[in-house]
Design an enzyme around this catalytic site. Structure first.
Site, PDB file in Angstrom:
ATOM      1  N   ASP A  67     -12.409   2.218  -2.722  1.00  0.00           N
ATOM      2  CA  ASP A  67     -13.323   2.465  -1.898  1.00  0.00           C
ATOM      3  C   ASP A  67     -13.965   3.560  -2.497  1.00  0.00           C
ATOM      4  O   ASP A  67     -14.802   4.456  -2.305  1.00  0.00           O
ATOM      5  CB  ASP A  67     -13.478   2.859  -0.216  1.00  0.00           C
ATOM      6  CG  ASP A  67     -13.679   1.976   0.743  1.00  0.00           C
ATOM      7  OD1 ASP A  67     -13.742   0.864   0.321  1.00  0.00           O
ATOM      8  OD2 ASP A  67     -12.853   2.167   2.135  1.00  0.00           O
TER       9      ASP A  67
ATOM     10  N   LYS B 125      -5.097  -6.646   1.370  1.00  0.00           N
ATOM     11  CA  LYS B 125      -5.188  -6.796   2.722  1.00  0.00           C
ATOM     12  C   LYS B 125      -4.295  -7.343   3.522  1.00  0.00           C
ATOM     13  O   LYS B 125      -4.572  -8.618   3.335  1.00  0.00           O
ATOM     14  CB  LYS B 125      -6.405  -6.394   4.083  1.00  0.00           C
ATOM     15  CG  LYS B 125      -6.429  -6.616   5.512  1.00  0.00           C
ATOM     16  CD  LYS B 125      -6.304  -5.103   5.747  1.00  0.00           C
ATOM     17  CE  LYS B 125      -6.326  -5.510   7.729  1.00  0.00           C
ATOM     18  NZ  LYS B 125      -5.673  -4.227   8.078  1.00  0.00           N
TER      19      LYS B 125
ATOM     20  N   TRP C 231       1.187  -1.226  -0.300  1.00  0.00           N
ATOM     21  CA  TRP C 231       0.291   0.418   0.699  1.00  0.00           C
ATOM     22  C   TRP C 231       0.460   1.155   0.655  1.00  0.00           C
ATOM     23  O   TRP C 231       1.780   1.071   0.188  1.00  0.00           O
ATOM     24  CB  TRP C 231      -0.912   0.020   1.486  1.00  0.00           C
ATOM     25  CG  TRP C 231      -1.466  -0.711   1.483  1.00  0.00           C
ATOM     26  CD1 TRP C 231      -2.040  -2.363   1.414  1.00  0.00           C
ATOM     27  CD2 TRP C 231      -3.008  -0.678   1.270  1.00  0.00           C
ATOM     28  NE1 TRP C 231      -2.708  -2.870   1.158  1.00  0.00           N
ATOM     29  CE2 TRP C 231      -3.914  -2.483   0.954  1.00  0.00           C
ATOM     30  CE3 TRP C 231      -3.601  -0.131   1.225  1.00  0.00           C
ATOM     31  CZ2 TRP C 231      -5.721  -2.129   1.108  1.00  0.00           C
ATOM     32  CZ3 TRP C 231      -5.623   0.390   0.720  1.00  0.00           C
ATOM     33  CH2 TRP C 231      -6.020  -1.219   1.182  1.00  0.00           C
TER      34      TRP C 231
ATOM     35  N   ASP D  26      -7.741  -3.851  12.590  1.00  0.00           N
ATOM     36  CA  ASP D  26      -8.784  -3.144  12.093  1.00  0.00           C
ATOM     37  C   ASP D  26      -8.499  -2.381  13.328  1.00  0.00           C
ATOM     38  O   ASP D  26      -9.194  -1.624  13.141  1.00  0.00           O
ATOM     39  CB  ASP D  26      -9.893  -3.860  12.145  1.00  0.00           C
ATOM     40  CG  ASP D  26     -10.113  -4.447  10.592  1.00  0.00           C
ATOM     41  OD1 ASP D  26      -9.398  -4.559   9.562  1.00  0.00           O
ATOM     42  OD2 ASP D  26     -10.548  -5.805  10.614  1.00  0.00           O
TER      43      ASP D  26
ATOM     44  N   TRP E 135     -22.523  -5.164  -0.586  1.00  0.00           N
ATOM     45  CA  TRP E 135     -22.758  -3.437  -0.492  1.00  0.00           C
ATOM     46  C   TRP E 135     -23.637  -2.687  -1.750  1.00  0.00           C
ATOM     47  O   TRP E 135     -24.954  -3.042  -2.121  1.00  0.00           O
ATOM     48  CB  TRP E 135     -21.348  -2.849  -0.858  1.00  0.00           C
ATOM     49  CG  TRP E 135     -21.020  -1.558  -0.828  1.00  0.00           C
ATOM     50  CD1 TRP E 135     -21.990   0.100  -0.367  1.00  0.00           C
ATOM     51  CD2 TRP E 135     -19.745  -1.298  -0.165  1.00  0.00           C
ATOM     52  NE1 TRP E 135     -21.288   0.460   0.746  1.00  0.00           N
ATOM     53  CE2 TRP E 135     -20.171   0.361  -0.106  1.00  0.00           C
ATOM     54  CE3 TRP E 135     -18.575  -1.395  -1.184  1.00  0.00           C
ATOM     55  CZ2 TRP E 135     -18.715   1.453   0.909  1.00  0.00           C
ATOM     56  CZ3 TRP E 135     -17.574  -0.330  -0.018  1.00  0.00           C
ATOM     57  CH2 TRP E 135     -17.338   1.086   0.190  1.00  0.00           C
TER      58      TRP E 135
ATOM     59  N   GLU F 118      -2.641  -7.703  10.266  1.00  0.00           N
ATOM     60  CA  GLU F 118      -2.497  -6.321  10.450  1.00  0.00           C
ATOM     61  C   GLU F 118      -4.115  -6.291  11.184  1.00  0.00           C
ATOM     62  O   GLU F 118      -5.074  -5.606  10.189  1.00  0.00           O
ATOM     63  CB  GLU F 118      -2.649  -5.112   9.057  1.00  0.00           C
ATOM     64  CG  GLU F 118      -0.902  -5.044   8.339  1.00  0.00           C
ATOM     65  CD  GLU F 118      -0.336  -4.745   7.681  1.00  0.00           C
ATOM     66  OE1 GLU F 118      -1.147  -3.732   6.812  1.00  0.00           O
ATOM     67  OE2 GLU F 118       1.099  -4.942   7.066  1.00  0.00           O
TER      68      GLU F 118
END
Length: 377
Positions: free
Chosen positions: A205, A351, A129, A357, A250, A355
């Site tokens: 997103d 992801k 990232w 949240d 979604w 790691e």
């Protein structure tokens, strides 16, 4: 709120060792952050697929007047060679040596969880990232990853995550100060892509969570995303660029596809398809079905495909809708460029498992106890 996007709180790229916390008297859980940004946390999301697009209670900002809209920065025309459609990526994915899990493995050889975490998580390739807006260094940092992959004949996965207004001003707000600055940042990002094969997961997103924007703001964001895709592919014709399709719980496929089309995802000049389930838990089967429906609604060439984040979806989404390091989740399918599924180009670990949240550890920080729970049989 009826729905929230898979929001992130990103740990900044810092050098040195992050202070560890005590996990019930066990060895230190957290690893120092590498020079690339940590992968994100997610925020509350629907736990099961919905048949229609969910509503939002977020208020939209006033639409800017046409005269206030910025002039889009042009990009150079492609050469004939650059216009050639890239074939499906072949080969093996790249494991970046600067990840937090590898830092933990190197410094905790005596930890009883070491073997499980090392073999089941640290050995797997994962995305890198780039979530902090640092235009002066972004080209070199991207180049360090892509050149590392090219040297080994492997395919890196990189995630540009600096769109202005990300997370609709929530926990993960940040990114570039404006779309003009973002366009310039993308130019510098693209300059680091090199000439080898690379997969770009473009702005998680940024499309699925666009409900909070006014119509004018949405149009401007989508124009920047379409430009970003063109810039990335013009800089490296072997780059494969995927756009945000949310996930199976979604937005309805038709709504998602309409937004994706506005963002340039149907054009082979800017897009190789879509991605879904980033930082989420929905099953691979649900995501395959969702992505095919989105692709069908999107249109564009039949060569467009999808990539799915399978890093933590081994047990699917929790029935109670819990989103923050939910208990009982497991690793999903290992990353691969050979899925055996029509129109599904890859299963990726976008992801990085372990790691946090923000519940089992500090947001965006590798937490050994969480990683061990995910990786344990």
């Amino acid at each position: 709120m009826a729905v929230a996007a898979s929001v992130v709180v990103v740990a900044g790229a810092v050098a040195g060792v992050v202070a560890a916390f005590d996990d019930g008297g066990r060895a230190s859980d957290e690893a120092g952050s590498p020079e690339v940004s940590a992968s994100p946390r997610l925020a509350p999301l629907p736990a099961v697929p919905s048949s229609s697009a969910p509503a939002t209670t977020a208020s939209a900002s006033p639409s800017p007047s046409p005269s206030a809209r910025r002039t889009k920065t042009p990009i150079p025309s492609k050469t004939a060679k650059q216009q050639e459609r890239t074939s499906t990526v072949a080969g093996r994915l790249y494991r970046h040596p600067g990840s937090q899990v590898l830092a933990w493995v190197r410094s905790h050889s005596g930890d009883p969880r070491h073997g499980v975490i090392a073999s089941r998580i640290a050995e797997q390739p994962a995305a890198v990232w780039f979530a902090d807006y640092s235009p002066q260094t972004i080209t070199a940092r991207v180049a360090a990853v892509t050149s590392g992959g090219a040297a080994l004949g492997r395919v890196p996965v990189v995630v540009p995550y600096a769109i202005p207004g990300r997370d609709c001003g929530g926990h993960s707000q940040g990114g570039a100060p404006g779309l003009d600055a973002y366009d310039a940042w993308i130019d510098r990002f693209a300059a680091g892509l090199g000439s080898g094969e690379v997969i770009v997961v473009l702005e998680p997103d940024s499309v699925a969570q666009a409900e909070c924007l006014s119509a004018g703001e949405r149009a401007d964001r989508f124009a920047s995303l379409a430009r970003a895709g063109r810039v990335l592919k013009a800089a490296n014709p072997r780059a494969r660029v995927y756009f945000d399709a949310g996930h199976s719980g979604w937005n309805a496929p038709g709504k998602q596809a309409a937004w994706l089309r506005q963002a340039g995802a149907a054009s082979p000049e800017s897009s190789d398809g879509i991605f879904s389930n980033v930082s989420n838990f929905h099953t691979t089967a649900a995501e395959v079905a969702h992505d095919r429906r989105v692709l069908d609604a999107l249109g564009g060439p039949a060569s467009l495909g999808a990539v799915i984040d399978t890093s933590r979806n081994g047990n699917g989404a929790p029935a109670d809708g819990e989103w923050c390091d939910p208990a009982g989740r497991k690793l999903g399918r290992t990353p691969t460029l050979s899925t055996g599924e029509a129109r599904i180009d890859a299963y990726l670990w976008v992801k990085l498992p372990g790691e946090s949240d923000g519940c089992k550890g500090r947001p965006g920080t590798f937490t050994a106890s969480y990683a061990y729970d995910l990786a344990s049989p």
